[in-house]
Design an enzyme around this catalytic site. Structure first.
Site, PDB file in Angstrom:
ATOM      1  N   ARG A 256       1.849  -2.170  -0.051  1.00  0.00           N
ATOM      2  CA  ARG A 256       2.682  -0.969  -0.170  1.00  0.00           C
ATOM      3  C   ARG A 256       3.447  -0.989  -1.482  1.00  0.00           C
ATOM      4  NH1 ARG A 256       4.680  -0.318   6.172  1.00  0.00           N
ATOM      5  NH2 ARG A 256       2.543  -0.466   6.969  1.00  0.00           N
ATOM      6  N   ARG A 271      11.071  -6.771   2.776  1.00  0.00           N
ATOM      7  CA  ARG A 271      10.321  -5.629   2.246  1.00  0.00           C
ATOM      8  C   ARG A 271       9.583  -6.079   0.991  1.00  0.00           C
ATOM      9  NH1 ARG A 271      11.083  -0.305   3.178  1.00  0.00           N
ATOM     10  NH2 ARG A 271      13.069  -0.731   4.180  1.00  0.00           N
ATOM     11  N   GLU A 343      13.916  -2.819  11.874  1.00  0.00           N
ATOM     12  CA  GLU A 343      12.574  -2.522  12.393  1.00  0.00           C
ATOM     13  C   GLU A 343      11.624  -3.700  12.201  1.00  0.00           C
ATOM     14  OE1 GLU A 343      10.554   0.761  10.535  1.00  0.00           O
ATOM     15  OE2 GLU A 343       8.657   0.226  11.502  1.00  0.00           O
ATOM     16  N   SER A 346       6.426  -0.991  15.463  1.00  0.00           N
ATOM     17  CA  SER A 346       6.512   0.394  15.904  1.00  0.00           C
ATOM     18  C   SER A 346       5.186   0.770  16.542  1.00  0.00           C
ATOM     19  CB  SER A 346       6.821   1.326  14.735  1.00  0.00           C
ATOM     20  OG  SER A 346       5.674   1.481  13.919  1.00  0.00           O
ATOM     21  N   ARG A 384       8.091  -9.975   8.418  1.00  0.00           N
ATOM     22  CA  ARG A 384       9.347  -9.652   9.087  1.00  0.00           C
ATOM     23  C   ARG A 384       9.569 -10.514  10.332  1.00  0.00           C
ATOM     24  NH1 ARG A 384      10.650  -3.184   8.365  1.00  0.00           N
ATOM     25  NH2 ARG A 384      10.591  -3.285   6.076  1.00  0.00           N
TER      26      ARG A 384
END
Length: 419
Positions: A256, A271, A343, A346, A384
């Site tokens: 990403r 991140r 987070e 999800s 994460r």
RNA sequence: GGAGGGGUGGCAGAGUGGUCGAAUGCACCGGUCUUGAAAACCGGAGUCCGGCAACCCCGGACCGCGGGUUCGAAUCCCGCCCCCUCCGCCA
């Protein structure tokens, strides 16, 4: 992709549903409707001419075969073909506008998707709030998460994962895959370089292009999630209804660009531009997708619980949903080092949105093909999860106790304090 | 990277400019026959769009995808995608 028939049949409902997402999205329905109307006016006209052409064509063939004179028929054919061509060009122009307009509409939100803001559905487990001052994952890991050398090699937001943490990653992945296999998921290692079509089909294009790494020399893209590759597995197929639901557990790196995230989460590996992830993906019939969504959620809760995290479940607000999602849950784990929920995983129900773009249907017993539903959810986002494991298992001396469930899969039981 | 071959219905496989949505075989579904099954025989069966109340019916489209030539393209031409073979290179 929304169902054009539905837009035509009940434009008010579609407008109302899209309006929940905010912006001018609902207005674009007008464009689609107008273009569709023009298209539907042209079609019968063209098809009538085609029918004439087909008749004339047969007359010519018959005349030639019997040695007769075909000149008159050919003249007719020429004239009709000319008119048909003109109208066809007009039609192509209309479709060239209609298709992108339709493709730009995001999925209709589920009636139960949160609005106007995220809704915390529940908090589970006891937050770890140590009596000593909590360290964050980078302090605990030391050089085992080597940001400095990662940056030297590749730039900001890249890291070397070293030593025991590598075994921790492999244990997490193996543990997750075994668990998912037990839940009926077939393990898959997919390609991570894909064509544009796969990103369009999953709704990431045109929507999140600024987040995607491209390889322009080869017309390929690096996927941000194996969802892209897993969804595309059955692109263009008509699946036998007997084989549903189909569930896949993909393991792959994810890439990403994190454009627009400058300054956010700059510390550590929370991140980063590259991380590994075990992803769940399901193909189901339309009547089953809501139940499947809850099923994915429960698996994710099971994973976070067994890893010993306190977490909360959030129903994501409609205006934060990606283009393809009708409804999405985030699971946020408590990070003692940050003192807040973040987070970790999800799951989304994308209903028929991706399936229609990728032309994926199933055949009910003896019936006509029906567009199916797809869903995706994170099993383990490795980076994460390691952050959360370090911060949750930390001891006063800086060592880290890791959950028992992972030691059987090769993870160390305990990490020494960073030197 | 170089050279060559090929993509046709669920599968196999004909068709190289005209009534081809497409022969034939296998597989599949239904029927006849049979106590039942098999065999044999007869029939059916693709996807999409539009019209229609309609899974009947009518029209149109689809022979990897997209353009072109032609009155007419599965068939000829161009581009792209994919598969295969040989050589080179390579984890």
């Amino acid at each position: 992709m929304l169902d054009l028939r539905l837009i035509r049949k009940d434009p008010d409902a579609v407008r109302a549903a899209l309006a929940r997402r905010g912006g001018d999205v609902a207005d674009r329905v007008e464009t689609v409707l107008a273009l569709d109307e023009r298209r539907r006016a042209l079609l019968p006209e063209i098809e009538g001419l085609r029918a004439q052409q087909n008749d004339a064509n047969q007359a010519i063939a018959r005349a030639k075969k019997e040695g007769g004179d075909a000149d008159a028929a050919i003249a007719t054919m020429r004239e009709v073909a000319g008119r048909a061509k003109k109208l066809t060009e007009e039609l192509q122009g209309v479709e060239a506008e209609l298709e992108p307009a339709l493709a730009s509409l995001p999925n209709l939100p589920d009636p139960t998707a949160a609005e106007p803001e995220d809704v915390v559905l529940r908090e589970v487990g006891e937050r770890f709030e140590p009596s000593f001052e909590a360290k964050d994952h980078l302090e605990l890991a030391g050089e085992r998460i080597d940001m400095e050398r990662g940056a030297r090699l590749s730039g900001a937001r890249f890291a070397y994962l070293r030593g025991e943490l590598v075994f921790l990653e492999f244990a997490l992945v193996r543990w997750a895959l075994e668990k998912l296999r037990g839940h009926g998921f077939e393990p898959v290692i997919p390609p991570v370089l894909v064509r544009e079509q796969a990103l369009f089909g999953t709704g990431f294009l045109p929507d999140t292009e600024q987040q995607i790494y491209t390889l322009p020399d080869d017309d390929l893209y690096l996927v941000g999630t194996s969802e892209v590759a897993l969804a595309s597995m059955h692109a263009g197929e008509i699946l036998d209804g007997e084989t549903l639901p189909r569930r896949y557990a993909g393991f792959s790196p994810c890439f990403r660009r994190e454009a627009g995230a400058a300054g956010r989460d700059t510390r550590g590996i929370f991140r980063v531009h590259q991380f590994d992830k075990v992803e769940m993906f399901a193909f189901v019939d339309p009547d089953s997708s809501q139940a499947e969504h809850e099923r994915l959620l429960s698996i994710e809760e099971e994973i976070l619980s067994e890893l010993g995290f306190a977490y909360r479940v959030v129903n994501i607000a409609v205006n934060d949903l990606g283009a393809s999602a009708a409804k999405k849950y985030d699971l946020e784990a408590w990070l003692p080092g940050q003192g807040r929920y973040r987070e970790l995983t999800s799951c989304s129900n994308t209903t028929d949105y991706q399936a229609r773009r990728l032309e994926m249907r199933y055949r009910p017993d003896g019936g006509k093909p029906v567009t199916l539903h797809t869903l995706n959810g994170t099993a383990v986002a490795v980076g994460r999860t390691i952050v959360a494991l370090l911060e949750t298992g930390q001891q006063e001396d800086g060592s880290v106790v890791l959950p028992d469930v992972l030691t059987g899969f090769g993870a160390p039981a305990r990490l020494e304090p960073a030197s």
